[in-house]
Design an enzyme around this catalytic site. Structure first.
Site, short mmCIF file in Angstrom:
data_model
loop_
_atom_site.label_atom_id
_atom_site.label_comp_id
_atom_site.label_asym_id
_atom_site.label_seq_id
_atom_site.Cartn_x
_atom_site.Cartn_y
_atom_site.Cartn_z
N ASP A 178 20.62 -19.12 -1.38
CA ASP A 178 19.61 -19.62 -0.44
C ASP A 178 19.78 -18.89 0.89
O ASP A 178 20.86 -18.84 1.46
CB ASP A 178 19.81 -21.14 -0.25
CG ASP A 178 18.71 -21.75 0.60
OD1 ASP A 178 17.85 -22.44 0.04
OD2 ASP A 178 18.71 -21.52 1.83
N ASP A 203 12.82 -18.52 -0.47
CA ASP A 203 14.16 -18.16 0.02
C ASP A 203 15.31 -18.57 -0.88
O ASP A 203 16.47 -18.46 -0.48
CB ASP A 203 14.37 -18.67 1.46
CG ASP A 203 15.06 -20.03 1.53
OD1 ASP A 203 14.74 -20.90 0.70
OD2 ASP A 203 15.91 -20.19 2.41
N GLU A 204 15.03 -19.06 -2.10
CA GLU A 204 16.16 -19.44 -2.93
C GLU A 204 15.89 -19.32 -4.42
O GLU A 204 14.76 -19.41 -4.87
CB GLU A 204 16.61 -20.86 -2.59
CG GLU A 204 15.61 -21.93 -2.94
CD GLU A 204 16.10 -23.31 -2.50
OE1 GLU A 204 15.69 -23.72 -1.41
OE2 GLU A 204 16.86 -23.95 -3.25
N1 DCP Z 1 10.24 -24.65 5.17
C1 DCP Z 1 9.10 -25.25 5.68
N2 DCP Z 1 9.03 -26.62 5.80
C2 DCP Z 1 10.09 -27.40 5.43
C3 DCP Z 1 11.26 -26.80 4.90
C4 DCP Z 1 11.29 -25.41 4.79
O1 DCP Z 1 8.14 -24.54 5.99
N3 DCP Z 1 10.03 -28.71 5.58
C5 DCP Z 1 10.30 -23.17 5.09
C6 DCP Z 1 10.96 -22.58 6.30
C7 DCP Z 1 12.33 -22.21 5.88
C8 DCP Z 1 12.12 -21.89 4.41
O2 DCP Z 1 11.07 -22.74 3.97
O3 DCP Z 1 12.86 -21.11 6.61
C9 DCP Z 1 13.37 -22.12 3.57
O4 DCP Z 1 13.73 -23.48 3.60
P1 DCP Z 1 15.24 -23.94 3.58
O5 DCP Z 1 15.24 -25.39 3.28
O6 DCP Z 1 16.05 -23.06 2.72
O7 DCP Z 1 15.70 -23.84 5.11
P2 DCP Z 1 16.14 -22.57 5.94
O8 DCP Z 1 16.28 -21.36 5.10
O9 DCP Z 1 15.23 -22.42 7.10
O10 DCP Z 1 17.55 -23.01 6.52
P3 DCP Z 1 18.94 -23.14 5.73
O11 DCP Z 1 19.86 -22.18 6.41
O12 DCP Z 1 19.36 -24.55 5.91
O13 DCP Z 1 18.67 -22.80 4.30
MG MG Z 2 17.30 -21.47 3.29
MG MG Z 3 15.70 -22.95 0.60
#
Ligand code: DCP
Ligand code: MG
Ligand code: MG
Length: 345
Positions: free
Chosen positions: A8, A101-102
């Protein structure tokens, strides 16, 4: 035993923006402020202030007055995502993307590095960093549940290995929210019952859990012990998203049904936030009547309460009988070009 890696990306949208504007690296950054007024994500500097995904922008601003807002640019994230998935494909042909992203990778048959999954995960992280400039976190284990939990343990830029020995003990303190399928609503319900951790769930017999949560109770019984037999499924394009609620008692009048629709709409909106990068083609409502007959009504409208209300009214006017289930959803536009990134959610 299988070898599964869950990767991720760290603060994905925000990290991609930092690539273009390195001066932001040590400043608090939030992605969002768009029409729905909630944040997609925030970098780790901002998270120290309590800023997080899905938080209304005004609230984020209150917590962190210096927060720098950037409007999301999905095509940029998609491009980076494709690069990352291309790297995955060097190590496995069983890749299940969960979002941009994952992904889960089944590396059981990977011949590289003597089939050492830890080394493979390290190499994937290093490839991602050198080829995209981004950091990712990874979890390595023998099933999907534990691999996903692992990738979250040491974020950002983390790597965790979860081995089978004594696993039931090792995971007792993990919060139930880490279990796939336990969303905010279920978690809140569990908290009311005093259930907060895997260990809390471990105290119940399988039968107890089934009595409490139906079929899902059986899954819970296994998950809370670190047991998960799900396969990593190859990619498939997501074509729709929907939320369904079966009522405790059948609903026999329009007003109540409309009330249920409002609740379901909230749930749907919440889930749709993760799909802002997709184009919606249709919206639909599904009703299952007391006699278990199912009907779906669909229309090329925008996602909105009024639009769903109209659909519901139309169907109700055609058949006014007690309803046992209400579903609401959207269908996405799926481009059929081959080079497209595919993933299943
Ligand atoms: N995303 C979004 N709305 C949400 C959750 C996520 O638009 N409620 C989008 C933005 C994030 C991406 O999806 O950058 C990936 O989600 P992640 O949950 O993997 O969160 P991040 O990558 O941002 O942070 P982390 O480092 O916790 O994985
Ligand atoms: Mg993420
Ligand atoms: Mg994610």
């Amino acid at each position: 035993m299988k070898k599964i890696i869950h990767v991720d990306m760290d603060y994905f949208y925000a990290q991609v923006e930092e690539l273009d504007r390195p001066e932001l690296k040590n400043l608090p950054v939030g992605i969002g402020g768009g029409k729905r007024g909630v944040l997609c994500t925030a970098n780790y500097v901002a998270r120290k202030y309590g800023v997080k995904s899905a938080m209304p922008s005004f609230m984020a601003k209150e917590l962190c007055p210096d927060l720098i807002f950037i409007r999301p640019n999905f095509s940029k994230y998609k491009e980076k995502s494709q690069q990352v998935f291309e790297i995955f494909s060097r190590y496995s042909n069983k890749i299940q993307g969960l979002s941009l992203d994952e992904a889960y990778l089944d590396v059981t048959d990977c011949k590289l590095y003597n089939n050492d999954a830890q080394k493979i995960a390290k190499t994937i992280k290093a490839d991602i960093l050198s080829e995209t400039g981004l950091t990712a976190s990874a979890g390595v284990s023998y099933n999907k549940l534990l691999a996903k939990i692992g990738s979250d343990l040491f974020k950002p830029n983390g790597l965790a290995i979860l081995r089978p020995e004594g696993i039931e003990q090792k995971i007792t303190h993990f919060p139930i929210e880490k279990i796939n399928g336990i969303g905010k609503v279920t978690a809140a319900r569990m908290h009311q019952r005093g259930l907060y951790t895997f260990g809390d769930l471990q105290k119940f017999s399988k039968l107890d859990l089934i009595n409490m949560y139906g079929d899902y109770g059986n899954t819970l019984f296994h998950y809370c012990r670190g047991i998960d037999h799900r396969e990593v499924k190859g990619s498939r394009i997501r074509k729709s998203l929907s939320v369904e609620n079966t009522f405790f008692e059948n609903v026999g009048n329009f007003q109540d049904l409309h009330g249920k629709m409002l609740e379901t709409f909230d749930e749907l909106s919440e889930r749709l936030r993760k799909h802002e990068d997709k184009i919606i083609k249709n919206i639909f409502i599904k009703l299952k009547y007391h006699d278990f007959q199912s009907t779906t009504i669909e229309s090329q409208l925008d996602v909105g309460l009024d639009q769903y209300s109209d659909l519901l009214k139309t169907r109700w006017n055609q058949r006014q009988e007690p309803v046992r289930l209400l579903g609401m959803g959207v269908k996405f536009h799926v481009r059929e070009n081959k080079g497209q990134l595919e993933f299943e959610l």
